[in-house]
Design a protein around this motif. Sequence first.
Motif, short mmCIF file in Angstrom:
data_model
loop_
_atom_site.label_atom_id
_atom_site.label_comp_id
_atom_site.label_asym_id
_atom_site.label_seq_id
_atom_site.Cartn_x
_atom_site.Cartn_y
_atom_site.Cartn_z
N UNK B 329 84.58 1.15 20.15
CA UNK B 329 83.76 1.72 19.08
C UNK B 329 84.12 1.07 17.75
N UNK B 357 79.64 13.54 16.90
CA UNK B 357 80.93 13.65 17.62
C UNK B 357 81.89 12.48 17.38
N UNK B 358 81.45 11.23 17.50
CA UNK B 358 82.44 10.15 17.35
C UNK B 358 82.91 9.95 15.91
N UNK B 411 73.59 9.31 18.65
CA UNK B 411 75.04 9.39 18.42
C UNK B 411 75.62 8.01 18.21
N UNK B 412 75.19 7.07 19.07
CA UNK B 412 75.80 5.74 18.98
C UNK B 412 75.20 4.92 17.85
#
Lengths: 333, 503
Positions: B329, B357-358, B411-412
């Motif tokens: 990431x 979340x990340x 998210x990503x």
Amino acid sequence: MKTDILKKLVQNGAIWGFILLQLVFFELAGRYWAGSSTTFIDLDNLLLLLKQSAPIGIIAVGMTIVMVNGNIDLSVGAIYALCGIVLLDSLGWPMMEAMGDGAIPLAMLIALATGCVLGLINGLIVWKTGVDAFIVTLGAMLGYRGLVFMYNGEQPTSNLNWTMVDMAEWGIFGIQTPALVLLFVVLVVWLVMTRTVHGRNAYAIGDNREAAVNAGIRVGPHMLINFAVIGFLAALSAVVFYSGSGSVNPNDGMLFELWAITAVVLGGTKLTGGKGSIIGTLGGVIAIQLLRRGLNHIGADTETVNIVIGTILIVVLLLDRQLNRKASGELKV
Amino acid sequence: MTGQTPALRLDGIVKDFPGVRALDGVSFTVMPGEVHALMGENGAGKSTLMKVLGGIYQPDAGRIYIAERETRMKGPLEAKANGVMFIHQELSLAQELSVAENIYLGELPRKSFGRVDWPTLYARTDAILEKLRVGFTARTRVGELSIANQQMVEIARALTVDAKAVIFDEPTASLTDAEKVVLFDVIADLKAQGVGIIYISHRMEEIFRITDRISVLRDGEYRGTLDTAQTDETEVTQMMIGRKLDLSRSAATVEPGPVALRVEGLSCGTLFRDATFEVREGEVLGFYGLVGAGRTEIAETLFGLRKPTAGRIFLKGEEVTISSPIDAIRKGISLVPESRKEQGLVLGMNCRDNITLPQVADLTAGPFVADGAEISIYDQYRDRLSIKSPSWRTLVGNLSGGNQQKIVIGKWLSMRPEVLIVDEPTRGIDVGSKSEIHNLLRDLARQGYAVIVISSEMPEVLQCSDRIVAMYNGTIMREFTAEEVTEDSLIQAISGLNSGAAA
């Protein structure tokens, strides 16, 4: 959509509804059936109830975050007793005695630090070895209890310090220190779990560990923190209680872990992790204490209380299962 | 074979799950003494069909006939009583019990007062084991056996009853070549005894070696039955993946930019070998192959979930090692995993929290998570990806598959990756949302992301990709450009028929 809201209300509010039901029931049963001369719904009575809830309540708050994270801690009762001994014993050290009342905060700090360290040990073992938390803390429970008995054998450890007793019995608007500490802990940990990164990640790890790892969350450190927190809270519970009582019996705190888990589960936290709330746990703690006092109020044998609580726990989980049953294709065994 | 009574006949089996029709009128027939292959890609409905046959699911419509007698399977025991036996891919043996106890579990021979009749138990078991020519006895503890031998115990179980039909579900997944020979002998024996056999496998060479006929499922539909002797791998593959191709690309391409990711000679044990490819900014690279070809494993290696055994990875020309997802990431690689619910989402959390979340650790105001910042990120990606959700508070578990997938993609994207890997982007998603996801992936490339799409659906790969890498059995067989690729050449490459040069 509507059923969703209803379901949510049932899930989150159930414990408070149950508490309300108990209050009404014991009031009426006390008045018309047991012929009790006192009222049950009485401010002093309820404040006393809150105070009595504190020792297990403070631990149950810690148990909630550990369980949300997908773990469990069975060693809290032993940590509680051990930290009680550390608190009372350290006050008797020559160096500390020389400090007079100034030694009290120091002794409390030592006891709290001890709890933290014991919790950290649990967390570190769970993290680094990957052994199930149930097993690790079961071992710790026996080990820490062993330390308690090594200290003074079967003899109680006593050191009644009147300044500390005053601190424990201090109060504001009739709410005494233990109840205040409980409420404060609930508030702080609730904020941590709902508003901070750590809380968010703890829920994510408990709900879906694989997805959490894939999102770059480091699982180990979060587990470690939670074990340290529950160790700290077990010590805090001991500090609050033994300041007032001044005497630790080596069997103190036994079964505390199970009472804490009972309260947490009654409050709606899932054993498998990912779901649960601090406020729900507070409800669970109050509900249990209410049952004890209520049964006493209507003159029931105090021994029956465990039967009642055990039955209620199973009924609650059964209801929960019915409400939350996954896809109808689920295998019936 | 005609004129005989079929050992097993399925007629118009329908099974619905909420929102999905998993089986849509599946019919086929297994004759006694026939080895009948059941083939289809993941999600084609094979396992659902087997669960219906095994009594674990009840069909919503359709009939099951055993020896032409209509039979309702109310549960696993009923299936067994009717002579339908399963040999599962995943072993379900009690490791601490003996072979004999496992084989007769639930039906141990008894003496008075419920005592087990051990001599009878062992004698019966040894008789079966002798038929299987295995090197262990009835008294051996199952935990001491190799996986292959445990498989034999499962098979022995099927021989305890007078089986009419035996279903082998990927039986060779964990077997060595020598053990396979024994297994095939056993199957031949069963066949000679007139048992009907359903053989499920992804391995073409086995299918062509031992089966008599091949039935193919696709998207829950029965696509037809072929005589093994009169067909070949290409025809079967075509049936499995379908021909209804809409080759219209969903968006114009842009001129690709510099190379974002380059992989040289990457290997990971036997999962995949010597993979070399590159993907540029502004293009979509498709990975296509059958299940087990090693596509997902390459993605997992790039995301730090597996350790490569050889090879080099370059990001923007610089060599890197990727040791963990956190590392990946940080270096700008994101993975939308194959199974959304198990690996991608926290189902009990709301939409907003899943998207952030990340990066939630970077979204704080003082000690607390900054609500406002989070909501604005959610709003941004909701609009950009047109996520349909009542509110950010909605639990992700309550969204449709397409919207769940958009949450994972959002998210990503919110992590601003250089390389976005999407594994099976539309698995379990309804047709309407599929094209939406495809358009989205094209759009992302146009915006300058380097996108890798892994898929076992040919139309998907053809629609999305600028270039396509075809994999077979852990090896990159060939690389195609969107202009030169044809359906036939792609099918040949993933069936292992094209031994030509990897580009």
